[in-house]
Design a protein around this motif. Structure first.
Motif, mmCIF file in Angstrom:
data_model
loop_
_atom_site.group_PDB
_atom_site.id
_atom_site.type_symbol
_atom_site.label_atom_id
_atom_site.label_comp_id
_atom_site.label_asym_id
_atom_site.label_seq_id
_atom_site.Cartn_x
_atom_site.Cartn_y
_atom_site.Cartn_z
ATOM 1 N N TYR A 21 9.496 -14.389 14.118
ATOM 2 C CA TYR A 21 9.855 -15.755 14.496
ATOM 3 C C TYR A 21 8.796 -16.772 14.066
ATOM 4 C CZ TYR A 21 11.362 -19.622 17.504
ATOM 5 O OH TYR A 21 11.775 -20.839 17.970
ATOM 6 N N GLY A 22 7.531 -16.387 14.170
ATOM 7 C CA GLY A 22 6.440 -17.288 13.759
ATOM 8 C C GLY A 22 6.510 -17.651 12.287
ATOM 9 N N PHE A 23 7.054 -16.728 11.476
ATOM 10 C CA PHE A 23 7.176 -16.981 10.037
ATOM 11 C C PHE A 23 8.396 -17.840 9.713
ATOM 12 C CE2 PHE A 23 4.286 -13.416 9.966
ATOM 13 C CZ PHE A 23 3.455 -13.718 8.902
ATOM 14 N N LEU A 24 9.267 -18.051 10.685
ATOM 15 C CA LEU A 24 10.483 -18.816 10.456
ATOM 16 C C LEU A 24 10.376 -20.258 10.928
ATOM 17 C CD1 LEU A 24 13.220 -16.245 11.576
ATOM 18 C CD2 LEU A 24 12.073 -16.452 9.370
ATOM 19 N N ASN A 25 9.495 -20.520 11.884
ATOM 20 C CA ASN A 25 9.464 -21.878 12.443
ATOM 21 C C ASN A 25 8.107 -22.559 12.405
ATOM 22 O OD1 ASN A 25 8.307 -20.385 14.664
ATOM 23 N ND2 ASN A 25 8.770 -22.147 15.940
ATOM 24 N N GLU A 26 7.019 -21.800 12.225
ATOM 25 C CA GLU A 26 5.703 -22.436 12.202
ATOM 26 C C GLU A 26 5.338 -22.801 10.764
ATOM 27 O OE1 GLU A 26 3.086 -19.657 14.107
ATOM 28 O OE2 GLU A 26 4.268 -19.696 15.957
ATOM 29 N N PRO A 27 4.847 -24.027 10.547
ATOM 30 C CA PRO A 27 4.509 -24.465 9.194
ATOM 31 C C PRO A 27 3.608 -23.480 8.447
ATOM 32 C CG PRO A 27 4.396 -26.322 10.688
ATOM 33 C CD PRO A 27 4.651 -25.104 11.537
ATOM 34 N N GLY A 29 3.298 -20.321 8.984
ATOM 35 C CA GLY A 29 4.074 -19.098 8.751
ATOM 36 C C GLY A 29 5.008 -19.268 7.572
ATOM 37 N N LEU A 30 5.737 -20.391 7.555
ATOM 38 C CA LEU A 30 6.668 -20.683 6.453
ATOM 39 C C LEU A 30 5.935 -20.827 5.116
ATOM 40 C CD1 LEU A 30 8.954 -23.168 8.359
ATOM 41 C CD2 LEU A 30 9.809 -21.159 7.146
ATOM 42 N N ALA A 31 4.729 -21.393 5.164
ATOM 43 C CA ALA A 31 3.960 -21.623 3.939
ATOM 44 C C ALA A 31 3.488 -20.305 3.318
ATOM 45 C CB ALA A 31 2.776 -22.530 4.216
ATOM 46 N N GLN A 32 3.571 -19.219 4.061
ATOM 47 C CA GLN A 32 3.128 -17.934 3.517
ATOM 48 C C GLN A 32 4.201 -17.247 2.686
ATOM 49 O OE1 GLN A 32 0.670 -15.286 5.948
ATOM 50 N NE2 GLN A 32 0.670 -16.875 7.501
ATOM 51 N N TRP A 33 5.458 -17.711 2.813
ATOM 52 C CA TRP A 33 6.509 -17.037 2.035
ATOM 53 C C TRP A 33 7.620 -17.954 1.543
ATOM 54 C CZ3 TRP A 33 11.700 -16.668 3.591
ATOM 55 C CH2 TRP A 33 11.959 -17.173 4.866
ATOM 56 N N PHE A 34 7.890 -19.047 2.251
ATOM 57 C CA PHE A 34 9.070 -19.856 1.943
ATOM 58 C C PHE A 34 8.776 -20.983 0.967
ATOM 59 C CE2 PHE A 34 12.287 -23.142 2.967
ATOM 60 C CZ PHE A 34 13.432 -22.398 2.706
ATOM 61 N N ALA A 35 7.618 -21.611 1.115
ATOM 62 C CA ALA A 35 7.247 -22.739 0.257
ATOM 63 C C ALA A 35 5.745 -22.689 0.021
ATOM 64 C CB ALA A 35 7.645 -24.055 0.923
ATOM 65 N N ASP A 118 11.946 -10.791 0.079
ATOM 66 C CA ASP A 118 11.053 -9.723 -0.400
ATOM 67 C C ASP A 118 9.605 -10.130 -0.185
ATOM 68 O OD1 ASP A 118 13.038 -8.029 -1.203
ATOM 69 O OD2 ASP A 118 12.872 -8.481 -3.345
ATOM 70 N N TYR A 119 9.336 -11.400 -0.475
ATOM 71 C CA TYR A 119 7.993 -11.942 -0.320
ATOM 72 C C TYR A 119 7.593 -11.938 1.159
ATOM 73 C CZ TYR A 119 4.073 -14.813 -1.899
ATOM 74 O OH TYR A 119 2.829 -15.290 -2.214
ATOM 75 N N LEU A 120 8.528 -12.343 2.022
ATOM 76 C CA LEU A 120 8.276 -12.343 3.460
ATOM 77 C C LEU A 120 7.948 -10.931 3.939
ATOM 78 C CD1 LEU A 120 8.355 -13.515 6.364
ATOM 79 C CD2 LEU A 120 10.828 -13.214 6.320
#
Length: 126
Positions: A21-27, A29-35, A118-120
């Protein structure tokens, strides 16, 4: 431009919902795989890829369950949602992604998600 269609993909992820969840909503967390970079202010998330910014409004959060965003420049009915699904019997965790794309771009969009997830998974060490 053809009308966007909703599609859904599911990924098995070996992680606890709490960590995921931390990787889905925390900036951070998201910066580590999404953007490349993610900033949030007043429910507006600014995602940066290769110096290009795209803004999304946070539409909904369910703790350890789901995160729902809407790109500010997208059609009104469109959103993207990442939902954590845990099997009550096996405790297996899956990440379900709902997104919208024009029919002719759905396969391509799914590939982008495949790569991101895959990156996540590699970031999670799952």
């Amino acid at each position: 431009m053809s009308e966007k269609k909703k599609f859904n993909i599911e990924y098995e992820i070996k992680s606890s919902p709490r960590i995921l969840y931390g990787f889905l909503n925390e900036p951070n967390g998201l910066a580590q795989w999404f953007a490349d970079d993610v900033n949030v202010r007043d429910q507006i998330y600014t995602f940066t890829w290769d110096g290009e910014e795209q803004k999304a409004k946070l539409l909904g959060l369910k703790e350890y369950k789901s995160v729902k965003f809407k790109w500010l420049d997208d059609e009104p009915q469109c959103f993207f949602e990442m939902e954590i699904i845990q099997d009550e019997l096996t405790n297996d965790v899956a990440l379900s992604v709902t997104d919208f794309a024009p029919e002719e771009n759905i396969a391509e969009r799914k590939l982008i998600w495949d790569n991101q997830i895959d990156y996540l998974i590699s970031v999670l060490g799952a």
